[in-house]
Design a protein around this motif. Structure first.
Motif, PDB file in Angstrom:
ATOM      1  N   ASP A  23       0.754  -1.100  -0.060  1.00  0.00           N
ATOM      2  CA  ASP A  23      -0.081   0.059   0.052  1.00  0.00           C
ATOM      3  C   ASP A  23       0.790   1.311  -0.021  1.00  0.00           C
ATOM      4  OD1 ASP A  23      -2.233  -1.404   0.097  1.00  0.00           O
ATOM      5  OD2 ASP A  23      -2.467  -1.493   2.084  1.00  0.00           O
ATOM      6  N   ASP A  24       2.051   1.047   0.522  1.00  0.00           N
ATOM      7  CA  ASP A  24       2.882   2.410   0.627  1.00  0.00           C
ATOM      8  C   ASP A  24       3.780   2.590  -0.554  1.00  0.00           C
ATOM      9  OD1 ASP A  24       4.680   0.408   1.004  1.00  0.00           O
ATOM     10  OD2 ASP A  24       5.479   1.002   2.698  1.00  0.00           O
ATOM     11  N   GLY A  25       3.420   1.613  -1.796  1.00  0.00           N
ATOM     12  CA  GLY A  25       4.192   1.877  -2.885  1.00  0.00           C
ATOM     13  C   GLY A  25       5.566   0.863  -3.035  1.00  0.00           C
ATOM     14  N   SER A  26       6.069   0.552  -1.642  1.00  0.00           N
ATOM     15  CA  SER A  26       7.270  -0.244  -1.552  1.00  0.00           C
ATOM     16  C   SER A  26       6.816  -1.770  -2.221  1.00  0.00           C
ATOM     17  CB  SER A  26       7.892  -0.456  -0.449  1.00  0.00           C
ATOM     18  OG  SER A  26       6.787  -1.196   0.363  1.00  0.00           O
ATOM     19  N   VAL A  27       8.096  -2.317  -2.942  1.00  0.00           N
ATOM     20  CA  VAL A  27       7.863  -3.561  -3.405  1.00  0.00           C
ATOM     21  C   VAL A  27       7.583  -4.721  -2.418  1.00  0.00           C
ATOM     22  CG1 VAL A  27       9.001  -5.488  -4.854  1.00  0.00           C
ATOM     23  CG2 VAL A  27       9.354  -2.779  -5.350  1.00  0.00           C
ATOM     24  N   ALA A  28       6.581  -5.427  -2.469  1.00  0.00           N
ATOM     25  CA  ALA A  28       6.294  -6.680  -1.672  1.00  0.00           C
ATOM     26  C   ALA A  28       6.901  -7.806  -2.105  1.00  0.00           C
ATOM     27  CB  ALA A  28       4.884  -6.662  -1.400  1.00  0.00           C
ATOM     28  N   ASN A  29       6.933  -8.120  -3.346  1.00  0.00           N
ATOM     29  CA  ASN A  29       7.441  -9.216  -4.041  1.00  0.00           C
ATOM     30  C   ASN A  29       7.490  -9.140  -5.419  1.00  0.00           C
ATOM     31  OD1 ASN A  29       8.786 -11.554  -3.877  1.00  0.00           O
ATOM     32  ND2 ASN A  29       7.250 -12.700  -2.745  1.00  0.00           N
ATOM     33  N   ALA A  30       8.498  -9.824  -5.925  1.00  0.00           N
ATOM     34  CA  ALA A  30       8.607  -9.925  -7.277  1.00  0.00           C
ATOM     35  C   ALA A  30       8.832 -11.158  -8.190  1.00  0.00           C
ATOM     36  CB  ALA A  30       9.876  -9.006  -8.013  1.00  0.00           C
ATOM     37  N   TYR A  31       8.366 -11.595  -9.159  1.00  0.00           N
ATOM     38  CA  TYR A  31       8.428 -12.915  -9.513  1.00  0.00           C
ATOM     39  C   TYR A  31       9.023 -12.624 -11.024  1.00  0.00           C
ATOM     40  CZ  TYR A  31       5.618 -14.411  -5.642  1.00  0.00           C
ATOM     41  OH  TYR A  31       5.428 -14.537  -4.327  1.00  0.00           O
ATOM     42  N   PHE A  32       9.976 -13.464 -11.316  1.00  0.00           N
ATOM     43  CA  PHE A  32      10.575 -13.576 -12.605  1.00  0.00           C
ATOM     44  C   PHE A  32      10.121 -14.933 -13.062  1.00  0.00           C
ATOM     45  CE2 PHE A  32      13.978 -15.675 -15.181  1.00  0.00           C
ATOM     46  CZ  PHE A  32      13.919 -14.783 -16.378  1.00  0.00           C
ATOM     47  N   GLN A  33       9.449 -14.779 -14.481  1.00  0.00           N
ATOM     48  CA  GLN A  33       9.033 -16.231 -14.810  1.00  0.00           C
ATOM     49  C   GLN A  33       9.683 -16.267 -16.232  1.00  0.00           C
ATOM     50  OE1 GLN A  33       4.918 -14.464 -13.846  1.00  0.00           O
ATOM     51  NE2 GLN A  33       4.358 -16.732 -13.779  1.00  0.00           N
ATOM     52  N   VAL A  34       9.946 -17.658 -16.473  1.00  0.00           N
ATOM     53  CA  VAL A  34      10.254 -18.082 -17.891  1.00  0.00           C
ATOM     54  C   VAL A  34       9.105 -18.984 -18.594  1.00  0.00           C
ATOM     55  CG1 VAL A  34      11.643 -19.390 -19.242  1.00  0.00           C
ATOM     56  CG2 VAL A  34      12.674 -18.149 -17.212  1.00  0.00           C
ATOM     57  N   PRO A  35       8.326 -18.302 -19.252  1.00  0.00           N
ATOM     58  CA  PRO A  35       7.157 -19.141 -19.853  1.00  0.00           C
ATOM     59  C   PRO A  35       7.449 -19.807 -20.940  1.00  0.00           C
ATOM     60  CG  PRO A  35       7.406 -16.552 -20.650  1.00  0.00           C
ATOM     61  CD  PRO A  35       8.505 -16.950 -19.946  1.00  0.00           C
ATOM     62  N   GLU A  36       8.532 -20.099 -21.068  1.00  0.00           N
ATOM     63  CA  GLU A  36       8.761 -21.116 -22.541  1.00  0.00           C
ATOM     64  C   GLU A  36       9.597 -22.333 -21.982  1.00  0.00           C
ATOM     65  OE1 GLU A  36      12.940 -18.971 -24.054  1.00  0.00           O
ATOM     66  OE2 GLU A  36      11.181 -19.751 -25.270  1.00  0.00           O
TER      67      GLU A  36
END
Lengths: 63, 318
Positions: A24-37
């Protein structure tokens, strides 16, 4: 939760996307890098004559 | 005249087609002068949402590389068809399925089991396999659905032109670009950037009458550099492959594997290979025929190296 999708990621070989979730405060809660192939070279070269394998796996990445 | 709008996209591909485009070297500047690139993931930072926001038929020409292997590839095939006046199946994968199409000899389960379970470099005690949707604490994330069957582009959407090759040669790419820029594209459905002859018609190796009394492998025998591979007993797809690549493999000392696809008038490249080989086998006794056939290295993946999805068999029976 707010989400930023980077799809596709560009200027590299291959496919990828990134999903970023913001708190809610704009900070990054989590990030996911995905390889869709996946193509499955690990399977479809099994049992192939060895001299043919370089001619096939060179197509894993042509960059 | 307004500049052309060009797009280049890779589905299930290796990026080699994109690099082959860049291999026109300084002529890329001429392409840039004649056309604006509106979507090209390897080289520019446009996103899928940018393409989705375009009006229909906004792109003049899309060069589509790669096979259709998952739901993202299929979505992009439909999206780019909608947004493009001319859609080109560019390279062996889009044309006839390509190397990724070899996966059609297996099932999705067999591929997952090998890749995520059995391969020596994999540590996966929980046996996790890709899921199209996963719920994480922050929300749901998705990846494309991995299909059982790899398809060529024309098995999914209507295709206007085909440029064969793995990858197409830069010389042929330049010919295609010139045809596009000068408005000289032939009738729709045509194979462009290739010749109307076979590899053998264009191969410089010395040819006499073919009589094969046995097959050899380049791993265990040394081919003569100036003589037809097939006459020496090395399996070559030259007789059943479209020309136009300047026989680059044969000049490099290895037999053709068929990446330019079937020549004009041939429906199934692998079946034609079987027929061509059968007609040059020299044997008097049935046992000799059997011995010679048994010596053909990996016939299924050699006769159909680049074109399983476009062949009559298409895939292993599910």
């Amino acid at each position: 939760m707010k989400r930023i999708s980077i799809d596709p990621i560009t200027r590299l070989e291959g496919h990828g996307k990134i999903e970023i979730f913001l708190a809610d405060d704009g900070s990054v809660a989590n990030a996911y890098f995905q390889v869709p192939e996946l193509r499955g070279f690990e399977k479809f070269v099994e049992g192939m004559p060895i001299e043919e394998v370089p001619r096939v796996v060179s197509r894993i990445c042509g960059v | 005249m307004a500049k052309l709008k060009l797009a280049s996209y890779w589905a299930a591909a290796c990026g080699g087609c994109d690099v082959a485009i860049l291999d026109v070297h300084e002529k890329i500047l001429d392409i840039a002068a004649a056309a604006d690139i509106v979507f090209w993931p390897i080289a520019t930072d446009f996103k899928y949402r940018d393409v989705e926001a375009m009006p229909d038929a906004n792109i003049d020409v899309t060069l589509f590389h790669g096979a259709v292997r998952n739901s993202e590839n299929e979505h992009l095939a439909h999206l780019l068809r909608e947004k493009s006046k001319v859609l080109v199946a560019f390279g062996s994968c889009a044309h006839i399925g390509g190397i990724p199409g070899l996966a059609n000899l297996f099932t999705r389960e067999e591929i997952f089991k090998r890749v995520y379970g059995e391969s020596p470099s994999t540590v996966n005690p929980e046996k996790v396999e890709p899921q199209a949707k996963v719920t994480m604490p922050e929300g749901e994330i998705t990846i494309p659905e991995f299909y059982d069957t790899v398809k060529s582009l024309n098995q999914v959407v209507e295709v206007d032109y085909y440029v064969p090759g793995c990858p197409p040669t830069p010389k042929q790419i330049w010919n295609v670009v010139q045809a596009i820029v000068n408005g000289q594209l032939p009738a729709k459905g045509t194979v462009i950037g290739a010749s109307e002859k076979t590899q053998c018609d264009e191969c410089q190796r010395k040819k006499q009458e073919k009589k094969i009394t046995g097959f050899k492998r380049i791993a265990t025998a040394q081919p003569d550099p100036d003589t037809c591979f097939l006459e020496q007993g090395f399996l070559c797809m030259g007789p059943v492959t479209r020309g136009g690549c300047d026989t680059r493999c044969q000049l490099s000392g290895v037999p053709c594997r068929g990446c330019y696809g079937p020549p004009p008038g041939v429906l199934d490249q692998g079946a034609k290979a079987l027929s061509a080989i059968a007609s040059v086998i020299e044997a008097k006794e049935e046992a000799d025929v059997q011995r010679i056939i048994d010596e053909i290295p990996d016939p299924l993946r050699s006769f159909n190296r680049f074109g399983i999805p476009a062949s009559l068999i298409k895939r292993k029976v599910l």
